[in-house]
Design an enzyme around this catalytic site. Structure first.
Site, PDB file in Angstrom:
ATOM      1  N   LYS A 155      39.865  50.136  30.511  1.00 24.72           N
ATOM      2  CA  LYS A 155      38.985  51.124  29.879  1.00 24.72           C
ATOM      3  C   LYS A 155      38.865  52.434  30.646  1.00 24.72           C
ATOM      4  CE  LYS A 155      35.851  48.028  27.472  1.00 24.72           C
ATOM      5  NZ  LYS A 155      34.461  47.555  27.450  1.00 24.72           N
ATOM      6  N   GLY A 170      35.547  47.422  44.822  1.00 25.53           N
ATOM      7  CA  GLY A 170      34.605  48.524  44.594  1.00 25.53           C
ATOM      8  C   GLY A 170      34.790  49.669  45.567  1.00 25.53           C
TER       9      GLY A 170
END
Ligand code: ADP
Ligand code: MG
Length: 399
Positions: free
Chosen positions: A199, A380
């Site tokens: 995405k 992350g």
């Protein structure tokens, strides 16, 4: 890259207590560690300090116990794996501060290794509480951070401790920071970035940062569909964030303005169902996708053109697979481009740095992870670095 101290800057550490922040968040199955990559990464740092005569205390979080003791999240569950990887005995200490730690340090001989309990059993860890950090620092002489993967969090054991004790980057941290600097901080141009994955919404900040940094932005994976749709292509039933087409256009404009060439696929691999080698599988031009088809991979002609782009580049930074690589044959573009990048790296013409959970899996699947200049397993933290953010744990080491 402003300087940070490394283990090369240590004086005599004989008898000193080294608090070493590592990453023990390893995948577990039935109480045992199934993948020891993370502790392997820090083994050189731990052994170097121990062999220099320090008393080494490992410090790490494990899972999300939310500030409370929780026996199912004790770092002691990793003890056997850590001892195996290090080839040494490790003493488990069920606290991070206080008299039990002081006593344990008294028992440890120079060169011995201890493991403190899960830092997140105490609320002060995630709150980056100065008193909590000071209580840990009271038992140490130096702080060594070897956990880049936790450096995007400003927590007591990743950030505050580095401000309370003489702080050094461990060997794994040092290698990671140097590799990332060579890829985006201070790279040789031309630089190509490959950004793929599912995405646009999960990587907006990455795309926005990269267009100002790189010469070629190669967009693949599901996120390419949103960009194609923004350019008026009918992407059928493909994964596509139609509400983000304005954003996609703004990124394309920003790239244009910055002199960054954006590469979108012009042929694609499509199918009507998401399954291995489905009967509806075909390759077509992006303008020929039918209303009931899904784009699941970049096509072979586009891959060839992208390989030619990589051949003109000196630096590559890669996050996100080019297609739904978990299912055959939608791994083809990712595998082909990864092999091209690996070959160029082996020839010495390309510095290649990749990161991201699925990206690492895809490079392993292609059998080339070892041929890249550097592959980051920090999820992350790697993405925040790709967004151009200064990571708190790294900033604290640089002061
Ligand atoms: P990373 O973990 O490396 O950051 P992401 O999590 O962003 O990567 O993306 C990986 C996921 O994107 C994979 O599960 C892959 O199947 C999916 N993906 C890639 N291309 C497509 C596509 N065309 N359609 C649907 N999913 C895709
Ligand atoms: Mg992922």
């Amino acid at each position: 890259m402003s300087a940070f101290k490394t283990l090369d800057d240590l004086g005599d550490v004989t008898g000193k207590v080294a608090l070493v922040r590592v990453d023990l968040n390893m995948p577990m199955d039935g109480g045992s560690v199934t993948d020891t990559t993370r502790i392997q990464a820090s083994a050189p740092t731990i052994l170097e300090l121990a062999d220099a005569g320090a008393k080494v205390l490992l410090l790490a979080h494990f899972g999300r116990p939310k500030g409370q003791r929780n026996s199912t999240m004790s770092v002691s569950m990793t003890l056997d794996a850590v001892e195996d990887v290090l080839g040494r005995e490790v003493m488990f200490i069920p606290e991070v501060a206080g008299p039990v730690v002081v006593q344990s340090i008294g028992i440890l001989r120079n060169g011995d290794i201890g493991m403190l309990e899960n830092t997140r059993f105490w609320a002060g860890e995630e709150a980056n509480d100065p008193e909590f950090a000071a209580a840990i620092a009271a038992q140490g002489d130096i702080f060594v951070n070897d956990a880049f993967s936790a450096a995007h969090r400003a927590h007591a054991s990743t950030e505050r401790l580095a401000r309370l004790l003489p702080a050094y980057a461990g060997r794994a941290m040092e290698r990671e920071l140097k590799a990332l600097d060579a890829a985006l901080g201070n790279p040789e141009h031309p630089v190509a970035a490959v950004v793929g994955g599912a995405k646009v919404s999960s990587k907006l900040a990455v795309l926005e940062h990269l267009v100002g940094q790189v010469d070629h932005l190669i967009i693949g994976g599901g996120m390419a569909n949103t960009f194609l749709a923004a350019r008026g292509v009918d992407v059928g039933k493909s994964l596509c964030e139609h509400d983000l087409t304005d954003t996609a256009n703004a990124i394309l404009d920003a790239a244009d303005h910055a002199g960054c060439t954006v590469h979108l696929p012009y042929d694609v691999v499509v199918a009507k169902e998401f399954a291995a080698n489905p009967p509806s599988l075909r390759t077509c031009n992006v303008h020929e996708v039918a209303a009931d088809e899904m784009i699941l991979d970049v096509g072979p002609q586009a891959v060839e053109a992208l390989a030619d782009v990589l051949k003109t580049c000196r630096t590559l930074v890669w996050n996100g697979p080019m297609g739904a690589f978990e299912i055959e044959p939608f791994d083809a573009a990712t595998v082909a481009l990864a092999r091209t990048a690996a070959a160029l790296t082996s020839e010495g013409s390309l510095v290649s740095v990749a990161g991201g959970g699925d990206t690492v899996a895809a490079l392993n699947h292609a059998g080339v992870a070892g041929d890249f200049t550097y592959v980051s397993t920090a999820g992350g933290a790697f993405l925040e670095w790709m967004e151009g953010k200064e990571l708190p744990g790294v900033a604290a080491l640089r002061q």
